[in-house]
Design an enzyme around this catalytic site. Structure first.
Site, mmCIF file in Angstrom:
data_model
loop_
_atom_site.group_PDB
_atom_site.id
_atom_site.type_symbol
_atom_site.label_atom_id
_atom_site.label_comp_id
_atom_site.label_asym_id
_atom_site.label_seq_id
_atom_site.Cartn_x
_atom_site.Cartn_y
_atom_site.Cartn_z
ATOM 1 N N LYS A 45 0.837 -1.212 0.000
ATOM 2 C CA LYS A 45 0.000 0.000 0.000
ATOM 3 C C LYS A 45 0.865 1.252 0.000
ATOM 4 O O LYS A 45 0.579 2.236 -0.691
ATOM 5 C CB LYS A 45 -0.918 0.004 1.241
ATOM 6 C CG LYS A 45 -1.982 -1.082 1.210
ATOM 7 C CD LYS A 45 -2.690 -1.215 2.550
ATOM 8 C CE LYS A 45 -3.432 -2.533 2.623
ATOM 9 N NZ LYS A 45 -4.032 -2.842 3.898
ATOM 10 N N GLN A 89 -5.051 -2.033 10.022
ATOM 11 C CA GLN A 89 -4.612 -3.314 9.447
ATOM 12 C C GLN A 89 -5.090 -4.486 10.308
ATOM 13 O O GLN A 89 -4.830 -4.526 11.506
ATOM 14 C CB GLN A 89 -3.070 -3.314 9.325
ATOM 15 C CG GLN A 89 -2.520 -4.530 8.626
ATOM 16 C CD GLN A 89 -2.942 -4.615 7.155
ATOM 17 O OE1 GLN A 89 -2.929 -3.621 6.426
ATOM 18 N NE2 GLN A 89 -3.334 -5.799 6.722
ATOM 19 N N ASP A 112 -11.290 1.010 3.257
ATOM 20 C CA ASP A 112 -11.397 -0.447 3.099
ATOM 21 C C ASP A 112 -12.830 -0.827 2.714
ATOM 22 O O ASP A 112 -13.078 -1.926 2.237
ATOM 23 C CB ASP A 112 -11.037 -1.169 4.405
ATOM 24 C CG ASP A 112 -9.558 -1.550 4.465
ATOM 25 O OD1 ASP A 112 -8.981 -1.835 3.402
ATOM 26 O OD2 ASP A 112 -8.988 -1.569 5.580
#
Ligand code: NAP
Length: 267
Positions: A45, A89, A112
């Site tokens: 990312k 995460q 997300d």
């Protein structure tokens, strides 16, 4: 067009677009764990962000961090206009409720796409559907089979395929072996997201013109394998690695751009 070619083309467009912005988009990643897979995802990312001129801050917390401390950190970012997106995460250490954390992220910054109130789609299904549409795969009226019913892949994938007028079936661990075979052998598009190395292999008689989208990432002896055995007798099978993972990363950037544009539009 291969996934690598497609992603390269899309990234060039994004880079040009971002290069013309006065304020670059910015997102934060909060990491509480320190496992190898998460480190690799985060590196990916951050690499994408750097390549495209996006600001990305990694906030690494001690694995002993409590849920209350993590919520405090999320709240800070939720309320800081500098950040257009926030990722926590997963997985999180024991003692921290992942659902509570997912729902604590401001929906507008949830790039997300996990929050039920987020207008952004979860990245893996979004990346897959965009790839299918933009590379001209016909979806309308086709039999689309999804193997796996998770909240982040299977269920949202079904919604997106239905929106494109596919005939959608979802199968899972409680599907009988006989039905599994039937559905696999009648599918035009198979999205496999089970998490088992080579779940799909030559035991099945696939349609010759079938498309297999392999979502699986299985680490065995420090090698990565998909849920489908490479080289099946179909029209197209996405590779692992270098397949759906790249589409997921691209969709994350697209979600960030949407969050960025929504923020500007609403202020
Ligand atoms: P998950 O939450 O573990 O869900 C797995 C699904 O597979 C469940 O619905 C389960 O059924 C089903 N399943 C398990 N064993 C089965 C069997 N023998 N037959 C039929 N169905 C079976 O997994 P996930 O988060 O969706 O992820 C799936 C895979 O994709 C993993 O390998 C993950 O690492 C990978 N992944 C990759 C990306 C990417 O960017 N490439 C993104 C997300 C996930 P039940 O519901 O009945 O238990």
């Amino acid at each position: 067009m291969t996934i690598k070619e497609y992603v390269k083309e899309q990234k060039t467009k994004l880079k040009n677009k971002i290069g013309g912005l006065k304020v670059p988009p910015c997102f934060a990643i909060i990491q509480v764990n320190d496992d190898e897979a998460s480190n690799a995802y985060i590196r990916g990312k951050m690499k994408d962000a750097e390549e495209l001129g996006i600001k990305c801050e990694l906030i690494k917390l001690n694995p002993q961090t409590t849920q209350a401390e993590l919520l405090k950190q999320i709240d800070k970012i939720n309320n800081d206009p500098k950040y257009h997106g926030l990722i926590v995460q997963m997985p999180l250490p024991k003692g921290i409720d992942e659902e509570v954390i997912k729902f604590s992220i401001k929906p507008e910054k949830d790039i997300d796409g996990f929050h039920p109130l987020s207008s952004l789609e979860p990245c893996t299904p979004k990346g897959i559907i965009n790839y299918l549409i933009e590379t001209g795969v016909q979806i309308q009226g086709k039999n689309a089979l999804i193997i796996g019913r998770s909240n982040i892949v299977g269920k949202p994938m079904a919604k997106l395929l239905l929106k494109q007028n596919a005939n959608v079936t979802i199968v899972h661990s409680k599907t009988s072996a006989e039905d599994m075979k039937f559905y696999i052998e009648h599918a035009d598009i198979v999205v496999v997201a089970v998490g088992r190395k080579f779940f799909l292999d030559e035991r099945f008689n696939y349609r010759k013109d079938a498309i297999i989208i392999d979502v699986g990432i299985n680490r065995v002896d420090s090698h990565l394998y998909g849920d489908a055995k490479p080289g099946l007798n179909v029209q197209l099978q996405t590779p692992v690695p270098g397949g759906v993972g790249l589409l997921t990363r691209l969709a994350l950037i697209n979600n960030l751009m949407e969050a960025y544009e929504n923020e500007i539009f609403n202020n």
